[in-house]
Write a protein that holds these residues in place. Sequence first.
Motif, short mmCIF file in Angstrom:
data_model
loop_
_atom_site.label_atom_id
_atom_site.label_comp_id
_atom_site.label_asym_id
_atom_site.label_seq_id
_atom_site.Cartn_x
_atom_site.Cartn_y
_atom_site.Cartn_z
N GLY A 55 -26.41 0.12 -20.75
CA GLY A 55 -25.45 -0.06 -21.87
C GLY A 55 -24.07 0.26 -21.96
O GLY A 55 -23.15 -0.38 -22.43
N ALA A 56 -23.83 1.47 -21.29
CA ALA A 56 -22.74 1.80 -21.16
C ALA A 56 -21.66 1.14 -20.02
O ALA A 56 -20.47 0.78 -20.12
N ILE A 57 -22.44 0.70 -19.11
CA ILE A 57 -22.03 -0.38 -17.74
C ILE A 57 -21.47 -1.51 -18.42
O ILE A 57 -20.26 -2.19 -18.41
N ALA A 58 -22.25 -2.01 -19.34
CA ALA A 58 -22.26 -3.46 -20.06
C ALA A 58 -21.02 -3.29 -21.03
O ALA A 58 -20.02 -4.33 -20.92
N GLU A 59 -20.61 -2.10 -21.68
CA GLU A 59 -19.62 -1.87 -22.45
C GLU A 59 -18.42 -1.92 -21.63
O GLU A 59 -17.25 -2.53 -22.28
N GLU A 60 -18.42 -1.15 -20.60
CA GLU A 60 -17.23 -1.12 -19.90
C GLU A 60 -16.90 -2.42 -19.09
O GLU A 60 -15.60 -2.78 -19.17
N ARG A 61 -17.76 -3.12 -18.81
CA ARG A 61 -17.58 -4.53 -18.34
C ARG A 61 -16.98 -5.49 -19.49
O ARG A 61 -16.04 -6.17 -19.06
N SER A 105 -0.48 -2.05 -20.38
CA SER A 105 -0.54 -0.84 -19.55
C SER A 105 -1.77 0.09 -19.75
O SER A 105 -2.41 0.45 -18.92
N LEU A 106 -2.26 0.14 -21.05
CA LEU A 106 -3.55 0.66 -21.29
C LEU A 106 -4.69 0.04 -20.76
O LEU A 106 -5.62 0.72 -20.11
N ALA A 107 -4.43 -1.20 -20.62
CA ALA A 107 -5.56 -2.19 -20.03
C ALA A 107 -5.76 -1.72 -18.41
O ALA A 107 -6.73 -1.64 -17.97
N VAL A 108 -4.37 -1.76 -17.71
CA VAL A 108 -4.54 -1.35 -16.51
C VAL A 108 -5.09 0.06 -16.19
O VAL A 108 -5.68 0.31 -15.22
N GLU A 109 -4.54 1.01 -17.01
CA GLU A 109 -5.17 2.60 -16.83
C GLU A 109 -6.60 2.47 -16.89
O GLU A 109 -7.22 3.09 -16.16
N GLN A 110 -6.97 1.70 -17.76
CA GLN A 110 -8.62 1.61 -18.02
C GLN A 110 -9.24 0.97 -16.70
O GLN A 110 -10.55 1.27 -16.18
N ARG A 111 -8.54 -0.09 -16.23
CA ARG A 111 -8.98 -0.66 -14.81
C ARG A 111 -9.28 0.04 -13.96
O ARG A 111 -10.14 0.08 -13.03
N VAL A 112 -7.98 1.02 -13.77
CA VAL A 112 -7.99 1.69 -12.39
C VAL A 112 -9.23 2.89 -12.62
O VAL A 112 -9.89 3.00 -11.51
N LYS A 113 -9.32 3.71 -13.87
CA LYS A 113 -10.28 4.48 -14.29
C LYS A 113 -11.95 3.85 -13.53
O LYS A 113 -12.63 4.45 -13.02
N ILE A 114 -12.00 2.47 -14.17
CA ILE A 114 -13.27 1.88 -13.70
C ILE A 114 -13.56 1.60 -12.38
O ILE A 114 -14.65 1.91 -11.88
N LYS A 115 -12.59 1.31 -11.73
CA LYS A 115 -12.69 1.16 -10.16
C LYS A 115 -12.82 2.30 -9.48
O LYS A 115 -13.38 2.42 -8.56
N GLN A 116 -12.32 3.47 -9.86
CA GLN A 116 -12.50 4.93 -9.30
C GLN A 116 -14.04 5.25 -9.60
O GLN A 116 -14.52 5.95 -8.89
N LEU A 117 -14.56 4.64 -10.65
CA LEU A 117 -16.00 4.94 -10.69
C LEU A 117 -16.94 4.22 -10.12
O LEU A 117 -18.23 4.32 -9.91
N GLY A 118 -16.39 2.96 -9.55
CA GLY A 118 -17.13 2.15 -8.83
C GLY A 118 -17.79 1.00 -9.13
O GLY A 118 -18.65 0.45 -8.94
N ILE A 119 -17.36 0.90 -10.54
CA ILE A 119 -18.14 -0.15 -11.50
C ILE A 119 -17.34 -1.60 -11.11
O ILE A 119 -16.33 -1.65 -11.38
N ARG A 120 -17.97 -2.51 -10.69
CA ARG A 120 -17.63 -3.92 -10.62
C ARG A 120 -17.54 -4.56 -11.76
O ARG A 120 -18.38 -4.67 -12.53
N VAL A 121 -16.47 -5.41 -12.00
CA VAL A 121 -16.28 -6.21 -13.14
C VAL A 121 -16.52 -7.67 -12.60
O VAL A 121 -16.40 -8.06 -11.34
N ASP A 122 -17.18 -8.57 -13.57
CA ASP A 122 -17.42 -9.72 -13.08
C ASP A 122 -16.58 -10.42 -12.63
O ASP A 122 -15.25 -10.58 -12.85
N GLY A 123 -16.45 -11.18 -11.43
CA GLY A 123 -15.66 -11.71 -10.95
C GLY A 123 -14.88 -11.14 -9.71
O GLY A 123 -14.08 -11.85 -8.86
N GLU A 124 -15.06 -9.97 -9.63
CA GLU A 124 -14.22 -9.13 -8.77
C GLU A 124 -15.08 -8.77 -7.43
O GLU A 124 -16.41 -8.72 -7.56
N PRO A 125 -14.63 -8.93 -6.36
CA PRO A 125 -15.36 -8.68 -5.09
C PRO A 125 -15.73 -7.17 -4.86
O PRO A 125 -15.07 -6.26 -5.41
N GLY A 126 -16.80 -6.87 -4.07
CA GLY A 126 -17.26 -5.53 -4.23
C GLY A 126 -16.37 -4.59 -3.02
O GLY A 126 -15.47 -5.32 -2.46
N ALA A 127 -16.38 -3.77 -3.21
CA ALA A 127 -15.48 -2.46 -2.72
C ALA A 127 -16.04 -2.31 -1.23
O ALA A 127 -17.36 -2.40 -1.11
#
Length: 78
Positions: A13-19, A56-78
């Motif tokens: 649920g938390a991952i779905a919310e973050e996505r 800017s806030l959206a970018v900060e959130q995106r950086v945090k999510i990438k640091q956690l290793g959570i992929r967003v729909d449509g993004e390539p895997g790391a």
Amino acid sequence: MPAKTHAREKLDGAIAEERQQQRDARQIYDALTAKMWAYQTGNGPAPTNEDFEQWSLAVEQRVKIKQLGIRVDGEPGA
């Protein structure tokens, strides 16, 4: 076993919310770039400070999510 299932459901649920938040962030970015393009081509007003703050806030959130290793729909895997 039920405790593991409950924990997994909470995590899912938390991952779905973050996505969803990341999809929302993408929409903020798309809206800002569209507004910037309209302004640059003389077809709309300039983006506001609020537009840039929201982005800017959206970018900060995106950086945090990438640091956690959570992929967003449509993004390539790391």
